[in-house]
Write an enzyme that holds these catalytic residues in place. Structure first.
Site, short mmCIF file in Angstrom:
data_model
loop_
_atom_site.label_atom_id
_atom_site.label_comp_id
_atom_site.label_asym_id
_atom_site.label_seq_id
_atom_site.Cartn_x
_atom_site.Cartn_y
_atom_site.Cartn_z
N HIS A 487 0.84 -1.20 0.00
CA HIS A 487 0.00 0.00 0.00
C HIS A 487 0.87 1.26 0.00
CE1 HIS A 487 -3.55 2.46 1.39
NE2 HIS A 487 -2.57 3.22 1.84
N GLU A 488 1.80 1.34 0.95
CA GLU A 488 2.62 2.54 1.05
C GLU A 488 3.54 2.69 -0.15
OE1 GLU A 488 1.82 4.76 3.02
OE2 GLU A 488 0.52 3.55 4.32
N HIS A 491 1.67 4.48 -2.81
CA HIS A 491 1.78 5.94 -2.65
C HIS A 491 3.15 6.40 -3.17
CE1 HIS A 491 -1.81 7.00 -0.50
NE2 HIS A 491 -1.55 6.27 0.57
N HIS A 494 3.24 6.77 -6.83
CA HIS A 494 2.53 7.99 -7.23
C HIS A 494 3.46 9.20 -7.13
CE1 HIS A 494 -1.59 10.27 -6.80
NE2 HIS A 494 -1.07 10.40 -7.99
#
Length: 694
Positions: A487-488, A491, A494
């Site tokens: 998940h991190e 990010h 991104h």
């Protein structure tokens, strides 16, 4: 979770003249290091305050230059000049606010409280600078004739609306009150978060009897023994409120009274009528936010916040959350009944309580799927999981991550990687900091030490609090931690892959209910069989995870999803309820929370994932925004369907996602970006199906 060090733009009347103190201050020039990385080995506590003050002076001078420019206002001499007006502040704030979360100290906390009103005043002085706003407005009013690119149009719109949302159109009297509100909120938020950190660090459950360790796996006992030794209590076992300690304890401990003790300590953080009590603080915050929203023309704070998101208003969000609640609560009730049956079999006559949920869920997992967390943890060595996440990014986007040595870091746990594109060009530098410690906030997040702009590539970090190595045993992750790492890193992608021309729209500078799409879609690859075989290898034997275990992992994907969705929804609805208030006079936040949860019909065996007195998300940027995780969950499940349709590593689909989401930042409307990738608006069905709701 995504965190950004938000510098509230504006101007302070404080003068700065400490030249002798700052001749060697690393923040005052571009970092003189390879790749411009932060020189953590040279940064000292005494550098921060002078750098902030010098940065304020620098930005003030740049703002004066914009205002005094006699040329006709245009995009370059107003909007771009403003976007580039704070290089020193950008450098120091990015480091400072990451350190107050990842490696804080009493001195750093004191400094953050001292600086908060200064930065708040600086922000307001810029936002409420009428001459500057007149220039911005002049450009905005002729936007249709400027032949701007889509990205430039987006930056212009954001800049203008940010001024309006910050009070540029208010009367002098209302602006004065707004300044006072912002100043109070800036310090209250820091105090709230510091109180939670103190509560986490101060709770210590020492166990000195072997029998009180019943049910706990050997690796966890070893970890607790090392923690006790480090705390000066060798020969005992120490359990804390940090996730890596609390959750395994609730999951495995056969000692019900001790489970109750640690659970109640966790859910009552900030609510103990002591020096760390947050009740008055959060009450003041909610009241001040309501007053601020009203000053700016909104009936409640949630509508003020949501006016600048995909959802647009509170009614849309509440309809979305209540719809999901109708799916989640029945499933949670069915799960509670199943757990009660399991307890009844033991013949103790006990009723299921909240502190029993994890323990009996683990037993039920074993009974239903012949699967225990301890069976799969040996295959999830942290370094292998991280390499798996990197390998997925390589297969999807062609990027590579190579470990760098001799890069300055702020703690020995931190590792650094260079990120390159398929053509060998550098995309950025990536920092990881994965283990809990007293100076680190709980949870996990991504942030930047430098944001991307044009040819300037970003410096991105992931911070978490995963299971630590114990003795000769490396860090072995739980399934939840595996998904959190992916998940991190989503990010992180991104932030790393962004290709924008302006700071204000690059990377993760997107609306709150879109920012979780790249992170949450990345979680999907973590448990795909093809991907598990790439990275899940037994830490002792090197054996690839067997198909039988993969099958069990997949079969139990929707297991306990009623609980997980319900606790998340309850927190999201609590957040919305607090910020939907149109009258906060005399509110008792704890009583209000109970009343709100009772009205929902939340069962007592489940608490909101975050209760009001320790709901750090709504202090750190997710106020009236915690729903974003579920909103983005609709997006990510729908988006992953595109990969499943064409193959999870389909190059064309990955290119579409990279070009339309990861590279675009906030350069276009988020729904436009999504539809450019997917070809249509997202559907709810995939999310409901993947959570076992349909």
């Amino acid at each position: 979770m995504f965190k950004r060090s938000i510098l509230i733009l504006a101007a302070s009347c404080m003068m700065y003249s400490c030249a002798n103190q700052t001749e060697s201050n690393p923040f005052l020039t571009e970092f003189q290091t390879p790749n411009g990385v932060p020189p953590f080995d040279k940064i000292r506590l005494e550098h921060y305050e002078p750098a902030f003050l010098q940065g304020i002076e620098e930005q003030n001078a740049n703002i004066r230059a914009i205002v005094d420019n006699t040329e006709a206002p245009d995009f370059e001499n107003v909007i771009v000049a403003f976007d580039n007006s704070s290089p020193i502040l950008n450098r120091v704030s990015a480091i400072f606010f990451n350190m107050t979360d990842a490696e804080t100290s009493d001195a750093l906390n004191e400094l953050s409280i001292k600086l908060a009103p200064v930065l708040s005043e600086h922000g307001d002085n810029i936002s409420l600078n009428q001459a500057l706003f007149n220039k911005v407005q002049a450009v905005y009013q002729k936007k249709d004739s400027l032949n701007l690119t889509t990205e430039q149009q987006r930056l212009l719109d954001k800049t203008y609306k940010d001024f309006v949302r910050s009070g540029a159109n208010l009367s002098a009297e209302k602006q004065a009150r707004l300044r006072e509100i912002n100043k109070q909120l800036s310090t209250l938020g820091i105090t709230f978060s510091n109180n939670i950190l103190n509560e986490n660090n101060e709770f210590m459950l020492f166990v000195d009897k072997q029998e009180d360790l019943a049910g706990l796996p050997e690796w966890f006992r070893q970890s607790a023994a090392e923690e006790a030794k480090a705390a000066g209590q060798e020969g005992k076992w120490l359990f804390t409120l940090h996730n890596a300690s609390r959750l395994p304890f609730l999951q495995y401990s056969a000692n019900r009274p001790l489970r109750e003790k640690i659970y109640k300590a966790y859910i009552n953080r900030g609510n103990n009528n002591d020096k760390n009590d947050n009740k008055k603080i959060i009450t003041d915050i909610v009241s001040l936010r309501l007053e601020k929203a009203r000053l700016l023309g909104f009936d409640c704070y949630s509508n003020f916040v949501l006016d600048n998101t995909m959802a647009k208003n509170s009614a849309t969000v509440m309809e979305f959350l209540n719809n999901l609640w109708n799916y989640a609560l029945p499933k949670a009730k069915a799960e509670a009944a199943e757990l009660q049956k399991l307890m009844d079999k033991e013949g103790k006559g006990e009723k299921l309580e909240a502190w029993d949920w994890w323990y009996y869920t683990e037993k039920l997992r074993k009974e239903k799927y012949d699967l225990e967390e301890d069976q799969i943890k040996p295959y999830f060595k942290l370094e292998n999981v991280r390499e798996g996440a990197f390998a997925v990014a390589n297969k999807l986007y062609g990027i590579t991550l190579t470990k760098l040595n001799n890069i300055p870091v702020y703690h020995p746990d931190v590792e650094v990687f260079e990120v390159k594109d398929a053509d060998g060009s550098q995309l950025g530098i990536f920092y990881v900091d994965y283990f809990p410690r007293p100076g680190k906030s709980g949870g996990a997040w991504m942030s930047n030490y430098r944001e991307q702009k044009g040819d300037i590539r970003p410096l991105v970090c992931n911070v978490a609090s995963f299971t630590k190595p114990v003795g000769d045993t490396p860090s072995l992750l739980t399934m939840d931690e595996v998904e959190t790492l992916f998940h991190e890193f989503g990010h992180g992608l991104h932030g790393l892959l962004t290709k924008c021309n302006y700071l204000g729209v690059s990377g993760t500078n997107v609306v709150r209910d879109f920012v979780e799409l790249p992170s949450q879609i990345n979680e999907h690859w973590a448990t795909e069989p093809e991907v598990l075989k790439m990275y899940a290898r037994h830490y002792q034997t090197g054996e690839v995870i067997p198909d039988s275990l993969i099958e069990k992992i997949l079969k139990q994907k929707t297991f306990n999803q009623g609980f997980m969705t319900t606790e998340l929804l309850a927190a999201a609805i609590l957040d919305m309820n607090l910020h939907n208030l149109t009258d906060t006079k005399g509110i008792d936040v704890v009583a209000y929370e109970k009343e709100a949860m009772d009205q929902l019909g939340l069962i007592p065996e489940i608490a909101p994932r975050y209760r009001t007195t320790y709901f750090n998300h709504i202090i750190g940027g997710y106020a009236a925004g915690y729903y974003s995780y579920l909103w983005a969950n609709v997006l990510d499940n729908d988006a992953f369907e595109a990969f499943k349709e064409h193959g999870i590593f389909d190059k064309a689909t990955a290119d579409l996602f990279r070009r339309n989401v990861l590279e675009k930042g906030d350069s276009e409307d988020p729904m436009t970006l999504y539809k450019n990738f997917r070809g249509a608006e997202p559907q709810l069905e995939p999310m409901l199906k993947n959570r076992g709701m349909k």
